[in-house]
Design a protein around this motif. Structure first.
Motif, PDB file in Angstrom:
ATOM      1  N   LEU A 115       0.838  -1.210   0.000  1.00 41.20           N
ATOM      2  CA  LEU A 115       0.000   0.000   0.000  1.00 41.20           C
ATOM      3  C   LEU A 115       0.866   1.251   0.000  1.00 41.20           C
ATOM      4  CD1 LEU A 115      -2.950   0.925  -0.014  1.00 41.20           C
ATOM      5  CD2 LEU A 115      -2.839   1.078   2.472  1.00 41.20           C
ATOM      6  N   GLY A 116       1.970   1.219   0.784  1.00 42.01           N
ATOM      7  CA  GLY A 116       2.885   2.370   0.841  1.00 42.01           C
ATOM      8  C   GLY A 116       3.492   2.671  -0.519  1.00 42.01           C
ATOM      9  N   SER A 133      -0.745  13.847   0.944  1.00 41.15           N
ATOM     10  CA  SER A 133      -1.235  13.300  -0.331  1.00 41.15           C
ATOM     11  C   SER A 133      -1.118  11.777  -0.360  1.00 41.15           C
ATOM     12  CB  SER A 133      -0.445  13.877  -1.513  1.00 41.15           C
ATOM     13  OG  SER A 133      -0.511  15.273  -1.512  1.00 41.15           O
ATOM     14  N   VAL A 134       0.070  11.270   0.048  1.00 41.26           N
ATOM     15  CA  VAL A 134       0.298   9.812   0.035  1.00 41.26           C
ATOM     16  C   VAL A 134      -0.685   9.113   0.977  1.00 41.26           C
ATOM     17  CG1 VAL A 134       1.954   7.972   0.641  1.00 41.26           C
ATOM     18  CG2 VAL A 134       2.718   9.951  -0.687  1.00 41.26           C
ATOM     19  N   LEU A 135      -0.889   9.688   2.172  1.00 38.60           N
ATOM     20  CA  LEU A 135      -1.808   9.089   3.152  1.00 38.60           C
ATOM     21  C   LEU A 135      -3.245   9.084   2.615  1.00 38.60           C
ATOM     22  CD1 LEU A 135      -2.277   7.823   5.903  1.00 38.60           C
ATOM     23  CD2 LEU A 135      -2.441  10.127   6.889  1.00 38.60           C
ATOM     24  N   THR A 136      -3.667  10.196   2.008  1.00 40.95           N
ATOM     25  CA  THR A 136      -5.032  10.287   1.452  1.00 40.95           C
ATOM     26  C   THR A 136      -5.227   9.247   0.355  1.00 40.95           C
ATOM     27  OG1 THR A 136      -5.010  12.665   1.888  1.00 40.95           O
ATOM     28  CG2 THR A 136      -6.711  11.862   0.378  1.00 40.95           C
ATOM     29  N   ILE A 137      -4.204   9.115  -0.523  1.00 41.63           N
ATOM     30  CA  ILE A 137      -4.288   8.122  -1.615  1.00 41.63           C
ATOM     31  C   ILE A 137      -4.373   6.704  -1.034  1.00 41.63           C
ATOM     32  CG2 ILE A 137      -3.017   7.075  -3.552  1.00 41.63           C
ATOM     33  CD1 ILE A 137      -1.809   9.979  -4.004  1.00 41.63           C
ATOM     34  N   PHE A 192      -4.512  -2.398   9.242  1.00 40.89           N
ATOM     35  CA  PHE A 192      -3.102  -2.773   9.421  1.00 40.89           C
ATOM     36  C   PHE A 192      -2.264  -2.253   8.253  1.00 40.89           C
ATOM     37  CE2 PHE A 192       0.510  -5.706   9.761  1.00 40.89           C
ATOM     38  CZ  PHE A 192       0.682  -5.798  11.134  1.00 40.89           C
ATOM     39  N   ALA A 193      -2.853  -2.313   7.061  1.00 39.94           N
ATOM     40  CA  ALA A 193      -2.147  -1.889   5.834  1.00 39.94           C
ATOM     41  C   ALA A 193      -1.761  -0.416   5.868  1.00 39.94           C
ATOM     42  CB  ALA A 193      -3.025  -2.162   4.613  1.00 39.94           C
ATOM     43  N   PRO A 251       1.901   3.999   5.570  1.00 39.79           N
ATOM     44  CA  PRO A 251       1.539   5.350   5.122  1.00 39.79           C
ATOM     45  C   PRO A 251       1.325   6.341   6.276  1.00 39.79           C
ATOM     46  CG  PRO A 251       0.280   3.719   3.896  1.00 39.79           C
ATOM     47  CD  PRO A 251       1.008   2.990   4.980  1.00 39.79           C
ATOM     48  N   ILE A 252       0.735   5.894   7.392  1.00 37.02           N
ATOM     49  CA  ILE A 252       0.486   6.798   8.535  1.00 37.02           C
ATOM     50  C   ILE A 252       1.812   7.288   9.124  1.00 37.02           C
ATOM     51  CG2 ILE A 252      -0.322   6.867  10.951  1.00 37.02           C
ATOM     52  CD1 ILE A 252      -2.748   5.155   9.976  1.00 37.02           C
ATOM     53  N   TYR A 253       2.775   6.369   9.275  1.00 38.60           N
ATOM     54  CA  TYR A 253       4.075   6.759   9.842  1.00 38.60           C
ATOM     55  C   TYR A 253       4.995   7.400   8.817  1.00 38.60           C
ATOM     56  CZ  TYR A 253       3.098   4.670  14.353  1.00 38.60           C
ATOM     57  OH  TYR A 253       2.544   4.399  15.579  1.00 38.60           O
ATOM     58  N   GLY A 254       4.575   7.387   7.555  1.00 38.30           N
ATOM     59  CA  GLY A 254       5.405   7.984   6.489  1.00 38.30           C
ATOM     60  C   GLY A 254       6.727   7.269   6.320  1.00 38.30           C
TER      61      GLY A 254
END
Length: 423
Positions: A113-114, A138-142, A345-346, A350-353
């Motif tokens: 996902l990242g 942007s990455v987190l929203t996507i 979990f996925a 993305p949350i932690y970048g």
């Protein structure tokens, strides 16, 4: 009138592609961004030196897909349910396998996902340069949008629906990588030398071999096959079709994976530019391969990621359903809850970048540890005369699976040594 033959040719091609059986899930499980990452890192760092590992892994994968599918057609039973029912220590083996595979696949899902969200962000950046200051958001929203869409599709889908979506992604991915290979390719002598078994004598070489086997001989592929064979509606009359499906799946996995490694070798290894991040290839591949090859390659990588999200979300409920009853109910409360937990979990990477690449290669290494159990289990089942009657395994299949078992044990030991060195 001239358009009719052309139209019928396209219809025939489409029908051929959509007629692909449960093997499409094997390709979806096997070639994700984890596999693409491993192939790119290996091709750019070691050239074609690890081609022999890929070839052996694909041969053994084909044998295991055939063995598990054949067992399901002959007995009507699925893998873990049969382990629990027919093997001594079967319950413990089945539980260890469920925990081991779910852990590996959910870790992969974070990386997938990242990377997929990062690739979509890079594509958006071409058209909306102002997004450069809001990369994390942007990455987190996507990532959230992608996982919500896939979870929504899971809730409405049935086997045939999942299969058709996977066929589309896998076809795009395969074509993208193979066309890229015609633009950037390795020296033929390096391809031949790559078939001679050697382990790179540099840091990370052992880890890479284990990751290769973990991603290509994915235990999830074999264990889930009986459920997908049943989902397809195949019976003992389809044994020939099942065999052909396993051979085609293993062959395609080899050619697509080898194409990725070869493109990375041709474009980066000869330039002395090893890659540690998939997105680094934007800067390194473009001058050598040109914009078109680069776009194709990234489109393929994105398709690889998206084609793996479905199987990774499905794996834990598939294994649990297999263990409990051998039937997968996609409308059950259990299915919805487990896939929702997997979807949340996925989002960790993305949350932690975080950079998902190391997690991706590590998760592939973890996948090899349950592999010997998965091979041993099916070896015992297909040689059980009471279960298999006249369809008991022959000398050829047994020899192949025993060799695969020893190969998996050596690679698991190799993985332990590599992980101890890493930590």
């Amino acid at each position: 009138m001239n358009n009719t033959p052309k139209l019928s040719i396209w219809k025939k091609i489409l029908a051929l592609v959509l007629a692909f059986g449960p093997g499409i899930f094997a390709i979806g499980y096997t070639i994700g961004t984890g596999s693409v990452t491993s192939m790119i890192v290996a091709g750019s760092t070691y050239g074609m030196q690890l081609l022999w590992v890929l070839l052996l892994s694909c041969i053994f994968s084909g044998l295991l897909m055939y063995a598990y599918g054949n067992f399901a057609l002959v007995t009507g039973e699925t893998a873990l349910y049969a382990f629990k029912k027919h093997l001594k220590w079967g319950k413990l083996i089945a539980i260890l396998i469920i925990v081991g595979i779910s852990f590996g696949q959910w870790n992969s899902l974070m990386g997938i996902l990242g990377i997929s969200a990062n690739i979509i962000y890079e594509i958006f950046l071409i058209y909306f340069p102002s997004l450069v200051d809001a990369k994390y958001e942007s990455v987190l929203t996507i990532a959230i949008a992608v996982i919500v869409i896939f979870y929504g599709l899971l809730l409405v889908g049935k086997y045939s629906f999942f299969e058709k979506i996977l066929v589309i992604f896998v076809t795009i991915m395969g074509l993208s990588f193979i066309i890229s290979l015609f633009m950037v390719y390795p020296l033929p002598i390096d391809v031949v030398n790559g078939l001679v078994p050697t382990i790179p004598k540099i840091e990370g070489g052992q880890m890479m071999v284990a990751a290769f086997v973990g991603t290509t001989m994915a235990a999830a592929t074999f264990l889930s096959r009986p459920l997908f064979v049943k989902g397809k509606g195949w019976t003992i009359k389809n044994r020939g079709q099942q065999k052909k499906d396993a051979i085609i799946a293993a062959t395609l996995v080899f050619f697509i994976s080898a194409s990725i490694m070869a493109v990375a070798c041709g474009a980066l290894f000869y330039q002395g530019q090893p890659v540690t991040k998939v997105l680094d290839m934007v800067n390194t591949l473009e001058p050598v391969a040109g914009k078109f090859a680069l776009t194709l390659f990234f489109f393929g990588t994105l398709s690889a990621g998206l084609s793996s999200i479905f199987p990774c979300l499905l794996i834990a409920p598939i294994l649990l359903a297999d263990y409990q009853s051998g039937e997968l109910d996609t409308n059950s409360k259990q299915f919805r809850i487990i896939t929702a937990i997997a979807a949340l979990f996925a989002l960790i990477v993305p949350i932690y970048g975080a950079n998902p690449i190391h997690m991706q290669i590590l998760s592939q290494v973890f996948n090899v540890f349950v592999l010997p159990l998965v091979i041993l289990g099916i070896l015992l089942l297909i040689n059980n005369k009471k279960l298999m009657t006249t369809y008991k395994a022959g000398i050829l299949l047994n020899s192949g699976l025993i060799t695969a078992f020893f190969f998996a044990c050596v690679i698991s030991y190799n993985g332990v040594v590599a992980l101890l060195d890493y930590f």
